[in-house]
Each structure stands twice: as C-alpha cells, then as structure tokens.
Design a protein around this motif. Structure first.
Motif, PDB file in Angstrom:
ATOM      1  N   GLU A 142       0.829  -1.204   0.000  1.00  0.00           N
ATOM      2  CA  GLU A 142       0.000   0.000   0.000  1.00  0.00           C
ATOM      3  C   GLU A 142       0.865   1.255   0.000  1.00  0.00           C
ATOM      4  O   GLU A 142       0.553   2.231  -0.695  1.00  0.00           O
ATOM      5  N   TYR A 143       1.954   1.233   0.763  1.00  0.00           N
ATOM      6  CA  TYR A 143       2.866   2.381   0.776  1.00  0.00           C
ATOM      7  C   TYR A 143       3.448   2.602  -0.620  1.00  0.00           C
ATOM      8  O   TYR A 143       3.507   3.745  -1.112  1.00  0.00           O
ATOM      9  N   ALA A 144       3.906   1.530  -1.264  1.00  0.00           N
ATOM     10  CA  ALA A 144       4.501   1.664  -2.595  1.00  0.00           C
ATOM     11  C   ALA A 144       3.496   2.235  -3.586  1.00  0.00           C
ATOM     12  O   ALA A 144       3.833   3.064  -4.438  1.00  0.00           O
ATOM     13  N   ARG A 145       2.252   1.800  -3.472  1.00  0.00           N
ATOM     14  CA  ARG A 145       1.229   2.328  -4.370  1.00  0.00           C
ATOM     15  C   ARG A 145       0.970   3.814  -4.106  1.00  0.00           C
ATOM     16  O   ARG A 145       0.716   4.581  -5.048  1.00  0.00           O
ATOM     17  N   GLU A 146       1.038   4.217  -2.847  1.00  0.00           N
ATOM     18  CA  GLU A 146       0.876   5.637  -2.539  1.00  0.00           C
ATOM     19  C   GLU A 146       2.002   6.459  -3.160  1.00  0.00           C
ATOM     20  O   GLU A 146       1.766   7.526  -3.734  1.00  0.00           O
ATOM     21  N   ILE A 147       3.233   5.979  -3.030  1.00  0.00           N
ATOM     22  CA  ILE A 147       4.370   6.717  -3.604  1.00  0.00           C
ATOM     23  C   ILE A 147       4.240   6.748  -5.124  1.00  0.00           C
ATOM     24  O   ILE A 147       4.511   7.768  -5.766  1.00  0.00           O
ATOM     25  N   ALA A 148       3.809   5.641  -5.719  1.00  0.00           N
ATOM     26  CA  ALA A 148       3.607   5.617  -7.172  1.00  0.00           C
ATOM     27  C   ALA A 148       2.558   6.632  -7.590  1.00  0.00           C
ATOM     28  O   ALA A 148       2.686   7.299  -8.632  1.00  0.00           O
ATOM     29  N   GLY A 149       1.508   6.789  -6.779  1.00  0.00           N
ATOM     30  CA  GLY A 149       0.500   7.782  -7.090  1.00  0.00           C
ATOM     31  C   GLY A 149       1.018   9.195  -6.961  1.00  0.00           C
ATOM     32  O   GLY A 149       0.640  10.083  -7.743  1.00  0.00           O
ATOM     33  N   ARG A 150       1.893   9.418  -6.003  1.00  0.00           N
ATOM     34  CA  ARG A 150       2.431  10.751  -5.781  1.00  0.00           C
ATOM     35  C   ARG A 150       3.462  11.129  -6.851  1.00  0.00           C
ATOM     36  O   ARG A 150       3.478  12.265  -7.346  1.00  0.00           O
ATOM     37  N   LEU A 151       4.324  10.169  -7.224  1.00  0.00           N
ATOM     38  CA  LEU A 151       5.411  10.471  -8.161  1.00  0.00           C
ATOM     39  C   LEU A 151       5.079  10.080  -9.600  1.00  0.00           C
ATOM     40  O   LEU A 151       5.867  10.373 -10.500  1.00  0.00           O
ATOM     41  N   GLU A 152       3.971   9.427  -9.796  1.00  0.00           N
ATOM     42  CA  GLU A 152       3.555   8.830 -11.064  1.00  0.00           C
ATOM     43  C   GLU A 152       4.303   7.512 -11.264  1.00  0.00           C
ATOM     44  O   GLU A 152       5.478   7.385 -10.939  1.00  0.00           O
ATOM     45  N   PRO A 153       3.606   6.512 -11.784  1.00  0.00           N
ATOM     46  CA  PRO A 153       4.208   5.172 -11.911  1.00  0.00           C
ATOM     47  C   PRO A 153       5.426   5.166 -12.815  1.00  0.00           C
ATOM     48  O   PRO A 153       5.573   6.007 -13.704  1.00  0.00           O
ATOM     49  N   ARG A 154       6.295   4.200 -12.573  1.00  0.00           N
ATOM     50  CA  ARG A 154       7.469   3.943 -13.410  1.00  0.00           C
ATOM     51  C   ARG A 154       7.438   2.471 -13.819  1.00  0.00           C
ATOM     52  O   ARG A 154       6.968   1.618 -13.076  1.00  0.00           O
ATOM     53  N   MET A 164       9.053   1.471  -5.815  1.00  0.00           N
ATOM     54  CA  MET A 164       8.626   2.665  -5.085  1.00  0.00           C
ATOM     55  C   MET A 164       8.871   2.566  -3.586  1.00  0.00           C
ATOM     56  O   MET A 164       8.474   3.463  -2.836  1.00  0.00           O
ATOM     57  N   VAL A 165       9.498   1.489  -3.141  1.00  0.00           N
ATOM     58  CA  VAL A 165       9.779   1.330  -1.712  1.00  0.00           C
ATOM     59  C   VAL A 165      11.091   0.579  -1.572  1.00  0.00           C
ATOM     60  O   VAL A 165      11.388  -0.326  -2.355  1.00  0.00           O
ATOM     61  N   ARG A 166      11.866   0.950  -0.559  1.00  0.00           N
ATOM     62  CA  ARG A 166      13.183   0.332  -0.381  1.00  0.00           C
ATOM     63  C   ARG A 166      13.055  -0.965   0.416  1.00  0.00           C
ATOM     64  O   ARG A 166      13.449  -1.063   1.578  1.00  0.00           O
ATOM     65  N   LYS A 167      12.475  -1.920  -0.266  1.00  0.00           N
ATOM     66  CA  LYS A 167      12.272  -3.263   0.260  1.00  0.00           C
ATOM     67  C   LYS A 167      12.834  -4.240  -0.756  1.00  0.00           C
ATOM     68  O   LYS A 167      12.827  -3.962  -1.964  1.00  0.00           O
ATOM     69  N   MET A 168      13.313  -5.395  -0.290  1.00  0.00           N
ATOM     70  CA  MET A 168      13.820  -6.424  -1.185  1.00  0.00           C
ATOM     71  C   MET A 168      12.847  -6.637  -2.340  1.00  0.00           C
ATOM     72  O   MET A 168      11.685  -7.012  -2.143  1.00  0.00           O
ATOM     73  N   ALA A 169      13.310  -6.382  -3.558  1.00  0.00           N
ATOM     74  CA  ALA A 169      12.406  -6.426  -4.710  1.00  0.00           C
ATOM     75  C   ALA A 169      11.744  -7.786  -4.866  1.00  0.00           C
ATOM     76  O   ALA A 169      10.543  -7.880  -5.159  1.00  0.00           O
ATOM     77  N   CYS A 170      12.514  -8.862  -4.661  1.00  0.00           N
ATOM     78  CA  CYS A 170      11.939 -10.188  -4.878  1.00  0.00           C
ATOM     79  C   CYS A 170      10.984 -10.588  -3.763  1.00  0.00           C
ATOM     80  O   CYS A 170      10.348 -11.652  -3.852  1.00  0.00           O
TER      81      CYS A 170
END
Length: 833
Positions: A142-154, A164-170
């Motif tokens: 949910e946090y990553a989706r919020e950041i994606a909404g704020r910065l626009e998706p990549r 969008m979050v500094r968590k282990m990608a896998c």
C-alpha cells in the motif's frame, strides 16, 4: 573514569498482533509469540495459524497478507541514564514501513529495510519502570502504491510497484520466487549505552603499495555525547603487531589513522593462491589516560591489489579483473537470498552454500540487485574461502524515481553499506543495478516515462560520487549489462564486444547452441531452467498423482513466463520426448545441465577475450522450477555436477573454429599443461576407427586451440560414432549430432550395487557408448547424495559411484531404471512410450 560502550539485545518477549487490513477471522484479534529477528509469516506459521507458505498452493491462500498491517510489542526494562550517558535504541533492519514507539512517545518512522535506524531514548528512560516498545508495520505494498501515485508510476517487471519502496524487490515475487511480502524486525535490535563518544562509522580502506607494503587506512566518524565537556580523543589501529594512533582534537568528529604492514602475505582468489587474513583492531579512548576504550571495532582484512581492466582493445572493451597483477577468469554464479524468509539463513547455511560454489570450481558470486546486501557472515565466509564478490546496488529490472523520498533513502543505504563492506578483500566490484540500463533501451520505457526520471542519476552520479568519497579502492560499473565509458543512448549496454553481457535469448527464444553466436567480454548472466530434485519437489507439491508438468501446484511453483513451454521447446531438438513424469523430470534436469555447460565451454574457450562467466543462478529461495544449480533443500541438481565439470581447472572442449572443428585446451592453473593428447574416432560399440597423438602444451592461465585432422571429425556413421580426446586425466567426448537422433542402445548399462561404510557403491558398466550416466540417489533416500553425475562411458568402461546416506535400503534400488539414468535411458523410455 572511562565507561565503555555497552550493548543490550532486545530480542526477548516480543508478541505479534494484526493491526489492520484484510486479516482472516482466525488471526484477527489474536496475539502470538514473535521471534526477533523474524517475520510475521514465520510467527503465524509457528503458532499454527497459517499453512507453510511454500506448500502446494499456500502462496495463493496468503495473498491477503500483502495488505495486512502488523504490530510487534515487547517490554523494555532499562535503568535511567546517568547524567553523562547517552542511550540509543538501534534497529539494524526493519522490514519495511514502520512506526517505532517507546511508551507514549513516537520515536520515528522508517521506510527502508536496507539500512540501520537509531533513536535517542535517553530522555525517555527517567523512572526505571518497564516501558512498552512497539513497532507497527503497515503494508509495504500500500505504501509503494501511494508513492507511485504521488510520483507517477514507473515501469517495472512483475505485478507490484516494488521500485517505489526500499524493500527487497523479490519479496514481491520474481520469475523464480514467491509473492510473499514479508514484514518484521528482520535484523538485531538493541539498546546502546555510552559516554563521551562512540565510533559512529569505521571505514578501513586496504591497499598494497608498489613496494609491497600493506596499508590499512582507517577512517572514523565519531559521535560525541554532547553531555560533557569535549576533550581530546585517541584513535588507535592495530594490524599484525603494527600500531598507529592519532589524536582527535576536541570539537572534531572525523579522524584517519594508517597502519603500515611490511610485506604482508597477499590474499588471492580461490584457485590462485591462499587467503591470509589479518586482525584489524580499532579503539577510541580519551586522551591522557590508560583506563580503557570508550568504543572498539574489529574486523579481519586481507591485503591485495585490484584493477578492473576496461581499456579499449582491438575487439572492443574488455571487462577483466586483475588481482595482485594476475588476470582472473571469473568462474561463478549469481546469488539470490538463500531463503525468502531471510531470518532462517544462518552462518552454517551460508558456509555450506559457498562451499558448494567452491566445490564446483567457482571463484566469484554476484550478489544480485533484487535481493539484499548480505549479512556480514556471507562476506566473511567469502573472505575466508577466496570467493570474489560482485555486489549490486539494490535496483533491479525497473525504472526508479530520482525524487524524494527515494533519493535520500538510496543515499543513506548506499553510504551505510559501502562503509560496512569496505574491509572485505573478497568484494571486488560495486555495480549500479540489474538490467535497468537495458530496460531503458529495449523494454519500451522511454515512451511510457515521457521524460520522467528513471534512475540514470543513481548510476552515473550518486553511486560513483559516494564511492569516490567512501571507497575509491574498488571499481564500479554503472549496471549489468553495461558498456564502460559509454552513454546508454549511444552504445547498447548489452553489446557482446563491450563490457558485460546478459545472454537470455537462449532461454527465451533460441536453442542453446546459439550461445556460440556471440563472444562476450564477460557474460554476467545466462542460464536455463530445470525442476528441483525429486524429494524436494515431492515434499512440497502434493497434487493428485500422477504428477504432471501442468499439475496446479507445480505450475504455481513455476514462475517463469511460459516456463514449461520454454522447457519443452528447449528439450525438443536435443533429447527424446519423455512421456512419463519421472522421465520428464530427468530429461529437463539433464537438458538444463547440458545447456549451461555448453555455454560455459564456449565462453571459456575464448579466454582471454572472454574473461568471465556467471551462471544464473547458484541457489534457490524456495522449492521451485528454476535456473538454480542447488535447490532450496540444499540438494545439488545435475546442473551443479555439470558446472563442476565445465569449470574444472583444466578443460578439453570441441569447438567450431574458422569453418571447421577444433579442440580447445583450457588451462586455468598456475602451471603449464604439457601432456600427450590422445585423439580417437570410435564407434558406439567400441571399435577404434581413427587415432592421432599430439604433444599438448598450454601455458599457465591460458587457452590453446588444436587443429584436428579431418579424418577425426568426418564420421562415416554420424549416428553411431564419437570423437574422444584425452590428456592426463582430462577427457571430452564429442558426438556428431543431437542426442535424440543418435543410435544409443537403451540396454547399454549393467550395474551392481552394495553397501559400504556411510552409504553405498554403485558400479556401472557400459556395453555400448553411454552418455551422462547418473545415479539419482535421492529418489531412493531423501538424504542421499552421490559423488558424481553426468559420467560418459565408452563401450567396455566401468565407473563406480559412491552414495552417502544414513538410510538403510536395498542396494539394488540404486540400479532401478528410474534411478540409474542416462541419455540411453531416455531413448529406452521413448521406445516404451
């Protein structure tokens, strides 16, 4: 009076409660014991509230946890701080989006699992009464989706915006990993109590001068308490009986001290020499007193020189590691986290895994950018064994925003980990990220981004600047694949003639024989899939029998896009089509081994033009059909044995050269290889048709091409003849066509088995040519491990396999057709249907 630093672990008494989200009724409102370090999934599993996440289709059942929130609580018993005492609450790793509270006080919020967080709590410890410590984790998705909404998706791979979050990608799933998004206190937590000053950072830079003197240049960042008058401090460093000290004046918070060690024994990569390590001890003490240290730091270091040669040559741009003046051919693999649940990985497990790499003649592991910066245990084991470490910064297969809050988090985690890993002689490269430059060029990102940031400044500005500041002793690459000293818009990052290359056309679209279409300077990723070993697969997957490649749970444990289709298409040109599942299992494992070994032999035959080959991948993080050589239960797949053969210090391999067929002799030892090279063309039945003998002379650390007489390479009956080349104990056997079209005798093998101390011996004799003979011993006993596989026998030859197991079984089970396997047995299975 000197008060030394004291550290008090806070690992006991934790409890876990769901704090929100779509939590099942059976879990909502429950409080269960929590293990710290640990994760919510493991605590729920221990409490019997969820199935094992790796079992059958449990991953699907647990998808609700992606959006769940969790609360960890314990009680802190701590005395009030002394008048001049600082007290810090230190979390080495929080996974990931967390709020930390002590009593009624909110200490702070975190959103990065790859860095340490420190909170001053001196003023909160006033009464000595127990206080609740609470860490609340919100859904990282949910946090990553919020950041994606704020910065626009990549753009990113897979299903979730992990970029969008500094968590282990896998943690969000990968094409070999489960989508089980963890949360928890995943590294140690403690209270630190200290006076006067502490060592906030210690950063040793280890070099060797031209005259052979070892230098340990120790950079320290010092935090003063601010609770007493600042005085002078003394920073002292000691290595091998040699000391250096410097005074740190009052008001100063940085210092450097350099220890020189005359003529130290040099640290070498595995296969090139020994790995002597020296104790480095650093202390911080008040000036003018001998009463003891305020703080201390200790590491083991190694002295070696290191250069990455990327100077343009007649072919393009090399990518060759040079250690102590010696050019190294990198033989290795890519490394992923060894368990999706990271806290189950301990030092003995890491040692076993690194030893498996060493036993397969590897000398390098690449820590891939979608995982973690590994624990100190990993790097220390690599230091001790001589395994070189290529370390990615943690960005993988995605466009990463350069805006806040991500920029500051990237900088903080990079600073911390560059500093932490600086002492390790095994670490030989920092790499900007995985396939992100390639993504920008080829994956349709440019149109989708429409000018938005995608991470280029991390690779070309932030990381190089941090390394120049913190660790100029090591080379850096912008990414992998990567063309050195070239802008991504001007030169394709995956050019074979320049820098590093990832070769994925073979797995995705082409036959593995097309590995020979390119001669990379350094192949840092390539690979082919195969299932895990039989007991691993059948322990975790319980679809209705008989199992098939498309059983629902097995398909959930096959994460690659069209993975089974690619397995089938990769198999079809080479081996008979298997009808029964056990034969499919053996055939796909064998084809994986064949494909990767084919690529390695090609790459090694072009040394020194090609200077490295890193297989994707060494290990697995859960039971899965994947590219790994060692499955998640630590069982060595046939691929592992193929790697050991293909990475052997001395290798003979038949390769195309100048429109013909040649033999290449590869000598990756420090001594010349001089031997009589015996060449034969013979029939499957054993008749010697043509012979030749040549004097072989290959210099140390080199490869030599031997032209072959046309009579050796022109069979009369291509379906029933082989070329055999042998020198000393090294041999290669070359067939003249794909195995599915050759005249193998399905009944070529006879075998005898018996018990020996610690296991069993299986002696196999070939009446006709038999290829890739293997005893799949763990089909008999789950703990069984065989000393070798993929052994090729000429007519009349025998080989004895040794099986180690604690099981008491009928020895004849090891000669059963589903256990004693070969290419011949696949032909027999095809006949049987």
């Amino acid at each position: 009076m000197v008060h030394p630093m004291s550290r008090h672990p806070l690992h006991d008494g934790w409890q876990l409660t769901a704090a929100g989200g779509p939590v099942p009724e059976t879990i909502a409102g429950r409080t269960v014991p929590a293990q710290v370090p640990g994760s919510a999934h493991l605590d729920l599993l221990a409490a019997g509230l969820i199935p094992d996440p790796y079992l059958d289709r449990a991953e699907e059942e647990l998808a609700w946890a992606h959006r769940a929130h969790w609360r960890y609580t314990t009680t802190v018993h701590a005395e009030p701080a002394a008048p001049t005492e600082r007290v810090d609450l230190v979390f080495e790793g929080l996974d990931t989006v967390a709020t930390v509270e002590l009593g009624a006080h909110r200490l702070g919020e975190t959103a990065n699992m790859h860095r340490t967080h420190r909170f001053g709590v001196r003023d909160l410890l006033t009464t000595g009464e127990p206080q609740p410590l609470t860490v609340t984790f919100r859904s990282a998705l949910e946090y990553a989706r919020e950041i994606a909404g704020r910065l626009e998706p990549r753009p990113h791979t897979n299903f979730h915006p992990y970029n969008m979050v500094r968590k282990m990608a896998c943690s969000f799933g990968w094409d070999w990993g489960p989508d089980l998004q963890t949360a928890g206190i995943w590294k140690p937590v403690r209270l630190e109590r200290w006076h006067t000053a502490r060592l906030a950072q210690v950063r040793p830079l280890i070099t060797v001068t031209e005259d052979g003197t070892g230098r340990a240049e120790v950079h320290a960042v010092i935090e003063r308490s601010g609770l007493e008058a600042a005085g002078d401090l003394v920073l002292t460093a000691t290595v091998a009986g040699h000391h250096a000290r410097t005074v740190v004046p009052a008001g100063t918070d940085t210092a450097t001290v350099t220890v020189e060690v005359p003529d130290p024994a040099l640290w070498w990569p595995a296969g090139y020499g020994d790995q002597p390590l020296y104790d480095l001890d650093v202390t911080l003490a008040p000036a003018g007193t001998d009463s003891g240290a305020l703080d201390a730091y200790a590491k083991r270091i190694g002295f070696r020189t290191l250069v990455l040669d990327t100077a343009p040559d007649a072919t393009g741009t090399p990518f060759t590691f040079v250690v102590n003046g010696t050019r190294i051919f990198a033989k290795g693999a890519n490394w992923i986290p060894d368990d999706h649940f990271l806290t189950r990985i301990d030092r003995p497990r890491l040692r076993r895994r690194v030893q498996q790499a060493l036993d397969a003649h590897m000398n390098m592991l690449r820590v891939w950018g979608g995982g973690i910066y590994e624990t100190d245990d990993f790097y220390e084991i690599c230091d001790e064994t001589g395994v070189l470490v290529w370390q990615d910064f943690l960005l993988a297969c995605a466009a990463y925003p350069e805006e806040e809050p991500l920029w500051s988090e990237f900088e903080a985690e990079a600073r911390e980990n560059i500093t932490r890993l600086a002492p390790h002689p095994s670490l030989v490269l920092w790499n900007g990220g995985n396939e992100n430059l390639w993504g920008w060029r080829d994956w349709g990102w440019q149109e989708r981004l429409a000018g938005r940031t995608w991470g280029l400044r991390y690779y070309t500005e932030l990381f190089p600047a941090l390394l120049a500041e913190l660790d100029p002793t090591r080379p850096y690459a912008d990414g992998s694949p990567y063309t050195p000293d070239a802008h991504v818009d001007l030169v394709h990052p995956n050019e074979a003639d320049h820098g590093t290359r990832h070769e994925w056309e073979v797995w995705n679209r082409k036959d593995y024989t097309t590995y020979r279409d390119h001669i990379p300077r350094f192949c840092s990723e390539f690979g082919f899939q195969g299932p895990p070993n039989w007991p691993t697969l059948t322990t975790w997957i319980h679809d209705e029998r008989p199992l098939t490649p498309t059983s629902p749970a097995l398909l959930l444990h096959q994460k690659a896009e069209d993975g089974n289709g690619k397995l089938e298409r990769g198999l079809a040109p080479h081996l008979p089509h298997p009808e029964r599942f056990p034969d499919w299992h053996w055939a796909t494992q064998l084809n994986q081994a064949r494909a990767v070994a084919f690529g390695i032999e090609h790459f090694r035959s072009w040394w020194p033009r090609t200077a490295g080959t890193l297989v994707w991948q060494l290990n697995d993080c859960w039971p899965v059909v994947s590219w790994a050589a060692v499955d998640s239960e630590e069982r060595r797949k046939p691929l592992w044995y193929a790697l050991r053969h293909a990475f052997a210090p001395r290798l003979l391999t038949v390769q195309p050269r100048d429109g013909g067929t040649a033999l290449v002799a590869v000598n990756d030892t420090g001594e010349p290889w001089r031997a009589r090279l015996r060449l034969e063309r013979r029939s499957f039945s054993g008749e010697v048709l043509v012979t030749d003998t040549i004097s072989l002379s290959v210099a140390a650390r080199s490869a030599s091409t031997v032209e072959l007489d046309a009579a050796l390479t022109a069979p009369v009956d291509a379906e029933r003849e082989v070329l055999v080349a042998a020198a000393d104990e090294v041999r290669t056997v070359h067939t003249f066509g794909p195995d599915r079209g050759l005249g193998y005798d399905p009944a070529a093998l006879s075998a005898d088995a018996g018990a020996v101390p610690g296991g069993y011996r299986v002696t196999v004799t070939a009446a006709s040519f038999a290829r890739d003979v293997s005893v799949l011993a763990d089909r008999v006993a789950p703990d069984a491990e065989v000393d070798d596989q993929l052994v090729t026998l000429l007519a009349g030859e025998s080989h004895t396999f040794t099986v180690r197991t604690g099981a008491d079984v009928d020895p004849d089970l090891f000669t059963d057709p589903e256990v004693l396997s070969s290419v011949n047995s696949l032909h027999g299975a095809a006949v049987r249907g």
